[in-house]
Design an enzyme around this catalytic site. Structure first.
Site, PDB file in Angstrom:
ATOM      1  N   SER A 191      32.250  48.343  43.619  1.00 41.60           N
ATOM      2  CA  SER A 191      33.020  48.272  41.683  1.00 41.60           C
ATOM      3  C   SER A 191      33.652  48.672  41.724  1.00 41.60           C
ATOM      4  O   SER A 191      34.106  50.432  41.818  1.00 41.60           O
ATOM      5  CB  SER A 191      31.751  47.515  41.920  1.00 41.60           C
ATOM      6  OG  SER A 191      31.777  47.377  40.103  1.00 41.60           O
ATOM      7  N   TYR A 236      24.729  50.972  37.145  1.00 36.66           N
ATOM      8  CA  TYR A 236      25.284  50.024  38.330  1.00 36.66           C
ATOM      9  C   TYR A 236      26.688  51.331  39.274  1.00 36.66           C
ATOM     10  O   TYR A 236      26.353  51.313  39.984  1.00 36.66           O
ATOM     11  CB  TYR A 236      25.690  49.355  37.877  1.00 36.66           C
ATOM     12  CG  TYR A 236      26.765  48.388  39.068  1.00 36.66           C
ATOM     13  CD1 TYR A 236      26.108  47.425  39.980  1.00 36.66           C
ATOM     14  CD2 TYR A 236      27.998  48.047  38.669  1.00 36.66           C
ATOM     15  CE1 TYR A 236      26.504  46.701  40.428  1.00 36.66           C
ATOM     16  CE2 TYR A 236      28.692  47.088  39.623  1.00 36.66           C
ATOM     17  CZ  TYR A 236      27.653  46.302  40.019  1.00 36.66           C
ATOM     18  OH  TYR A 236      28.932  45.583  41.459  1.00 36.66           O
TER      19      TYR A 236
END
Length: 246
Positions: free
Chosen positions: A144, A157
């Site tokens: 990501s 995250y």
């Protein structure tokens, strides 16, 4: 007509929905037999139906990736049945809570790290011998932009994806003299349930879908893919070095 992945074995995690499901279908349509890993039996059975309709086949593996010993057992089962593994797609991941670091609970931190980092390390640890038995082992892990952006409130995250990036780049360096290629794939903003949870007010119709991304898993999984230790960035359709992605 020969399909690019005909006769190859591809393991895909988190394939009950979203990116994982689309990737599994695309790999199946390209001729691969899919080892489909997800927690939900019903969703796996629906995927199996779709794969059969595409003219391919699947082995369904209902598995919680935090059961790390079960990952080892899966590796043993693949060895006993096929003696090799051609493709690993590490897609399963969780967002965790979007909150200041000081508000993150130890339980949430551990959950995110277990799924996004440790499970992928255990996957590589178990499947590495099998990938080495392939004539062109391919390891593809979904990362990501959060791993580089480090925005406020995205701590667990972002940290987990940065760790995943380091994990895959290290594996690429360790397999440099083998037939294995290890790549990270950044999907960017896609119409997924995780994206909706992170950006609840966003207009989903402006986003591309997992189906738009799926053909690129086939590219990276193909025996003729010749790059390793890099990031395929779907939004720009470019292969980037980690320094370029920063």
């Amino acid at each position: 007509m020969t399909k690019p992945l005909d006769g190859r074995i591809a393991l895909v995690t988190g394939c009950s929905r979203g990116i994982g499901r689309a990737a599994a279908l695309a790999l199946a349509e390209a001729g691969a037999h899919i080892v489909a890993v997800a927690r939900t039996q019903g969703a796996l059975e629906e995927l199996d139906d779709a794969i059969r309709q595409a003219g391919s086949s699947a082995t369904l593996v209902p598995l919680d990736l935090t059961d790390f010993d079960a990952i080892d057992r899966l590796g043993l089962s693949i060895h006993e049945r096929w003696r090799k593994l051609d493709v690993v797609v590490g897609n399963a991941g969780i967002l965790g809570n979007l909150t200041p670091l000081g508000h993150v609970t130890p339980k949430t931190w551990s959950q995110v790290m277990d799924i996004n980092v440790t499970a992928n390390w255990r996957l590589l640890r178990s499947m590495d011998p099998l990938l080495r038995m392939s004539d062109a082992g391919r390891a593809i892990f979904v990362t990501s932009g959060a791993s580089q952006k480090c925005k406020a409130y995205w701590g667990p995250y972002s940290v987990s994806k940065a760790a995943l990036d380091a994990l895959v780049r290290t594996y690429a360096a360790e397999t440099e003299t083998t037939a294995i290629k290890a790549m990270l794939l950044n999907p960017g903003p896609l119409r997924t349930s995780m994206r909706k949870a992170a950006m609840p007010g966003e207009d989903e119709t402006t986003l591309k879908t997992p189906g738009d991304l799926a053909p690129h898993f086939v590219r990276l999984a193909s025996p003729d893919w010749d790059q390793s230790g890099k990031i395929y960035d779907f939004p720009s359709d470019r292969v980037l070095t980690p320094q370029m992605a920063a």
